[in-house]
Design a protein around this motif. Structure first.
Motif, PDB file in Angstrom:
ATOM      1  N   ARG A   1      48.953  29.628  36.307  1.00  0.00           N
ATOM      2  CA  ARG A   1      47.655  29.227  35.773  1.00  0.00           C
ATOM      3  C   ARG A   1      46.539  30.131  36.259  1.00  0.00           C
ATOM      4  O   ARG A   1      45.713  30.604  35.489  1.00  0.00           O
ATOM      5  N   TYR A   2      46.478  30.366  37.556  1.00  0.00           N
ATOM      6  CA  TYR A   2      45.441  31.232  38.099  1.00  0.00           C
ATOM      7  C   TYR A   2      45.669  32.690  37.710  1.00  0.00           C
ATOM      8  O   TYR A   2      44.717  33.435  37.482  1.00  0.00           O
TER       9      TYR A   2
ATOM     10  N   GLY B   1      38.075  38.785  50.722  1.00  0.00           N
ATOM     11  CA  GLY B   1      38.110  38.225  49.376  1.00  0.00           C
ATOM     12  C   GLY B   1      37.255  39.010  48.404  1.00  0.00           C
ATOM     13  O   GLY B   1      37.626  39.223  47.247  1.00  0.00           O
ATOM     14  N   THR B   2      36.088  39.458  48.880  1.00  0.00           N
ATOM     15  CA  THR B   2      35.197  40.255  48.038  1.00  0.00           C
ATOM     16  C   THR B   2      35.854  41.583  47.654  1.00  0.00           C
ATOM     17  O   THR B   2      35.836  41.986  46.485  1.00  0.00           O
ATOM     18  N   VAL B   3      36.422  42.265  48.644  1.00  0.00           N
ATOM     19  CA  VAL B   3      37.050  43.565  48.395  1.00  0.00           C
ATOM     20  C   VAL B   3      38.257  43.399  47.469  1.00  0.00           C
ATOM     21  O   VAL B   3      38.468  44.208  46.554  1.00  0.00           O
TER      22      VAL B   3
ATOM     23  N   ALA C   1      42.586  24.991  44.748  1.00  0.00           N
ATOM     24  CA  ALA C   1      41.281  24.541  44.278  1.00  0.00           C
ATOM     25  C   ALA C   1      40.296  25.694  44.228  1.00  0.00           C
ATOM     26  O   ALA C   1      39.694  26.046  45.241  1.00  0.00           O
ATOM     27  N   ALA C   2      40.132  26.293  43.055  1.00  0.00           N
ATOM     28  CA  ALA C   2      39.074  27.276  42.850  1.00  0.00           C
ATOM     29  C   ALA C   2      37.761  26.526  42.669  1.00  0.00           C
ATOM     30  O   ALA C   2      37.743  25.393  42.179  1.00  0.00           O
ATOM     31  N   GLY C   3      36.646  27.147  43.094  1.00  0.00           N
ATOM     32  CA  GLY C   3      35.374  26.446  43.035  1.00  0.00           C
ATOM     33  C   GLY C   3      34.248  27.291  42.481  1.00  0.00           C
ATOM     34  O   GLY C   3      34.165  28.492  42.752  1.00  0.00           O
TER      35      GLY C   3
ATOM     36  N   LEU D   1      44.031  33.713  49.280  1.00  0.00           N
ATOM     37  CA  LEU D   1      43.610  34.868  48.484  1.00  0.00           C
ATOM     38  C   LEU D   1      43.661  34.531  47.005  1.00  0.00           C
ATOM     39  O   LEU D   1      42.730  34.862  46.252  1.00  0.00           O
ATOM     40  N   LYS D   2      44.746  33.880  46.555  1.00  0.00           N
ATOM     41  CA  LYS D   2      44.866  33.547  45.137  1.00  0.00           C
ATOM     42  C   LYS D   2      43.725  32.637  44.691  1.00  0.00           C
ATOM     43  O   LYS D   2      43.160  32.822  43.602  1.00  0.00           O
TER      44      LYS D   2
END
Length: 319
Positions: A14-15, A43-45, A274-276, A294-295
């Motif tokens: 899904r992700y 996470g940004t990089v 849980a993405a936010g 990370l995912k």
């Protein structure tokens, strides 16, 4: 295929689709507020390497460089806007959006309330006509499709007017991500309306608001207890017949406490991710946690990128 293999495939599928679509949409310039620890900077990089964002790192440059050294990442080619502290980082990230320098914002290692205070400031923030609200996009192994939960992070005890915006924000996100017309369950402890439980009255009012066009773009039912919202069998036993019961895609919780406990229950007891994202401001805001994988961090970025692109195509979304 055994159960563990099915679970792994499900959890990444899904992700992964969202991340792939966001990378194909092209990178968006993102003001990253105070990325001064390893997890937020990494996470940004990683999101930049995935082709989703072009970060502008806003924070004390010495601390950002120190975090990069600790993470073992190379910041060559990354723009850094130096600020003295976290409050200034939040204010400058907002200012970059106001100037048109950034199309997204991302939370770094500062507290969420510091970032949201800058976003919601009356004269210098990113307010719109909508109430700012948060949506978790949950990947639950036992559920057939992504499950949105709102609001579990921003509005503590929202009143009816705020809930209208919370519901509409989530609906617009669902549509903007290309997931179609959503089925929205307004949750309470029971499925009958009673003055003894105020959330049942608000749920009924939200359904009537949808009938009268004050909320658009979704099928809405409530009050529904959680089991009746997500279990076809439970809804059948209770005799609840609606397009939503037993197959909800968006769960609207009574208050932040209930939503936060529900989301964390699914994460830590059901193995959900849980993405936010924060909605209702001029641009989507990526709100990650230090506990995110990370995912999950990449998925939060992907959701924000895809929704920002949708807002450019369809300005009616988000306001």
């Amino acid at each position: 295929m055994d159960a563990s293999t099915q679970d792994a495939t499900h959890r990444h599928g899904r992700y992964s689709d969202l991340i792939t679509r966001a990378a194909q949409a092209g990178p968006l310039t993102t003001a990253v507020a105070h990325p001064c620890d390893v997890s937020s900077l990494q996470g940004t990089v990683d999101a930049a390497k995935a082709g989703m964002i072009t970060p502008v790192l806003v924070g004390p440059s010495a601390r950002i460089i120190s975090a990069a050294e600790a993470a073992g990442v190379d910041l060559a080619g990354f723009e850094i806007v130096d600020t003295p502290h976290s409050v200034a980082s939040a204010a400058m990230a907002v200012e970059l959006v106001r100037r048109g320098r950034a199309a997204l914002m991302m939370k770094g290692s500062l507290h969420s309330d510091e970032l949201l205070a800058a976003v919601t400031a009356h004269d210098t923030g990113l307010r719109t006509a909508r109430r700012v609200s948060h949506v978790f996009i949950m990947d639950v192994p036992s559920y057939a499709e992504p499950l949105f939960i709102t609001d579990a992070a921003v509005n503590i005890f929202p009143d009816l007017d705020a809930k209208r915006d919370i519901v509409q924000n989530a609906i617009d996100l669902h549509i903007g991500l290309g997931l179609g017309r959503p089925r929205v369950a307004v949750l309470s402890a029971v499925e009958t309306v009673t003055t003894r439980i105020p959330s049942t009255i608000e749920a009924a009012a939200l359904c009537k608001m949808a009938e009268r066009g004050q909320i658009t773009g979704a099928d809405i039912d409530g009050p529904l207890a959680l089991d009746n919202a997500i279990s076809p069998q439970a809804a059948l036993i209770k005799g609840i017949v609606s397009p939503v019961a037993g197959r909800a895609q968006i769960l609207v919780v009574p208050d932040l406490e209930a939503g936060n406990m529900l989301a964390k229950n699914l994460t830590f007891m059901s193995g959900a991710d849980a993405a936010g994202i924060v909605l209702g401001a001029r641009v989507p805001i990526i709100l990650t946690s230090r506990a995110d994988t990370l995912k999950t961090r990449l998925a939060s970025c992907a959701v924000a990128v895809l929704y920002a692109q949708a807002l450019l195509r369809e300005p009616r979304l988000g306001g």
